[in-house]
Design an enzyme around this catalytic site. Structure first.
Site, PDB file in Angstrom:
ATOM      1  N   ASP A  59       0.822  -1.207   0.000  1.00  0.00           N
ATOM      2  CA  ASP A  59       0.000   0.000   0.000  1.00  0.00           C
ATOM      3  C   ASP A  59       0.857   1.260   0.000  1.00  0.00           C
ATOM      4  OD1 ASP A  59       0.861   0.417   2.606  1.00  0.00           O
ATOM      5  OD2 ASP A  59      -1.011  -0.263   3.514  1.00  0.00           O
ATOM      6  N   ILE A  60       0.219   2.398   0.207  1.00  0.00           N
ATOM      7  CA  ILE A  60       0.903   3.686   0.099  1.00  0.00           C
ATOM      8  C   ILE A  60       2.061   3.801   1.093  1.00  0.00           C
ATOM      9  CG2 ILE A  60      -0.627   4.888   1.707  1.00  0.00           C
ATOM     10  CD1 ILE A  60      -0.465   7.333  -0.109  1.00  0.00           C
TER      11      ILE A  60
END
Lengths: 151, 151, 151, 151
Positions: free
Chosen positions: A24-25
């Site tokens: 993810d980010i």
């Protein structure tokens, strides 16, 4: 849920590599993706005991997860090799629990989880007794009769 | 984790529709996807209190989930409208817990969960005290000062 | 694939919000996730014409995507509102094509795509003629007979 | 996009097993998931040439996919072993294309795809020339200098 058997902890180990779309980010594996890894580990466990989705269905049962309790211990990044360890914990009449761990290649803990599953009738969608072959695998009898299939 | 505040349960409600790629071979929403729905609900909660990822980072904090305890109550199918309800449960020094529920449009329970989160320093990756604006939102002070933002 | 009809471009528009778990390490929506958004748009199109998975199955058909051609025009971030626009492009004997666009709320292009689909017999898994109600919807006859269902 | 080099098709092969959460209601791998498999194959290609995300960033470049053209040839099911084959197709000034195939263990074609990528400046987000080490890998010079790393 009564615990009337002492499972022998017939354990499977599934290896995987963290892939780019699982990040993810924050640059680490997203929580929900670990839940998928755990499912892959349980599916592997069922398959090694000859109890895949179709086989259980033929026995008149579908497995449904009713509780997940998961501790997240460590971040993982793209390209890391992980191992999902799955073993039985408890067997009740219509339900059972498994312990799962995800560890790095060097054994560092990433995840530990307890997963509780109910066996239901696929038509009525109501709980039904754990089918005998699955119960046997969970308490380890089936494991004894097998050669080498279980890591 | 000490519980030294009584949160006012400033609650958010996020609506979503179950999409085709969220359905597994059983024709219902996969377990891991519900964990994503829960994350969407928590992100929505943070955003409504002005505490999105960038804002928390500016305060020197990143939130990391350390435990998920989830009960699965009901199957859901493609096209169903669901609501993710998120509210604070406990506030400790470096961690906090939220209660989350997913319900159908008519209020039938689908999921209930407790999610425990630690705030860490983005550089050292070690726990640090919950930043004051987040702590205030969790105990409800922030909620009082706002008009209408919280469903 | 012969193009023997001029579709009236009965168009549907599906709104969605970019969620946290759809974002990759670059902080933008991952390519594969856009492919899911496109599928959600086509499912919505089918449903609005009363042609969901079960209805098509009752007509003896399953739809299978055989080609995706997708241009990526713009990055999107968490929280952005997007619209998936879906309309028929071509109708052949056993296959058809749709044009899909994803645009921002202000109409900026994000994605444009052409998706080619074959209708197969669910038992033989071989191509079969596009069922009449689906063919009608694709050329717009069905759309005319409906009131308001198509965004 | 000019084709001024004849790539030697330095090819990588990534093995994977279809997992339960990659299967949709039809019991086969969902289209969007194949797009993830293709990305895993390209990431593997980059890494084998020492050109992972961080290395490219250090060279002042980020790769962005601008077109995917994918043919779906065959359904795949849970537990199948697949191979993602990735090789350069064309090199332009600021962009390049790769050919990717997914095949079964026995070589049956599942997917073939052409993926066009642009290299952009991470700050301006504008196209910039393909960095020299990446261009070299794409035309095969780098491949020659390496021993055994490329499957």
């Amino acid at each position: 849920m009564a615990t009337d058997h002492r499972p022998r902890r017939a354990e499977t180990r599934l290896q995987l590599v963290v892939r780019s779309t699982e990040i993810d980010i924050n640059g680490h594996v997203n929580n929900a993706k670990y839940i998928e890894y755990l499912e892959w580990g349980r599916e592997d466990w069922y398959e090694r005991f000859g109890l895949d989705h179709a086989s259980l269905l033929a026995l008149g049962a579908v497995t449904v997860t009713v509780n997940l309790n998961v501790n997240f211990r460590r971040e993982c990044r793209q390209g890391e090799s992980l191992v999902v360890v799955t073993r039985p914990l408890r067997l009740g009449r219509t339900s059972f629990a498994m312990t799962q761990e995800i560890v790095t290649e060097t054994g560092e803990p990433v995840i530990d989880a307890t997963v509780t599953t109910v066996t239901i009738d696929p038509k009525t969608r109501r709980p039904r007794p754990v089918p005998e072959p699955l119960a046997a695998a969970l308490v380890g009898d089936e494991a004894e009769g097998r050669s080498g299939g279980v890591g």
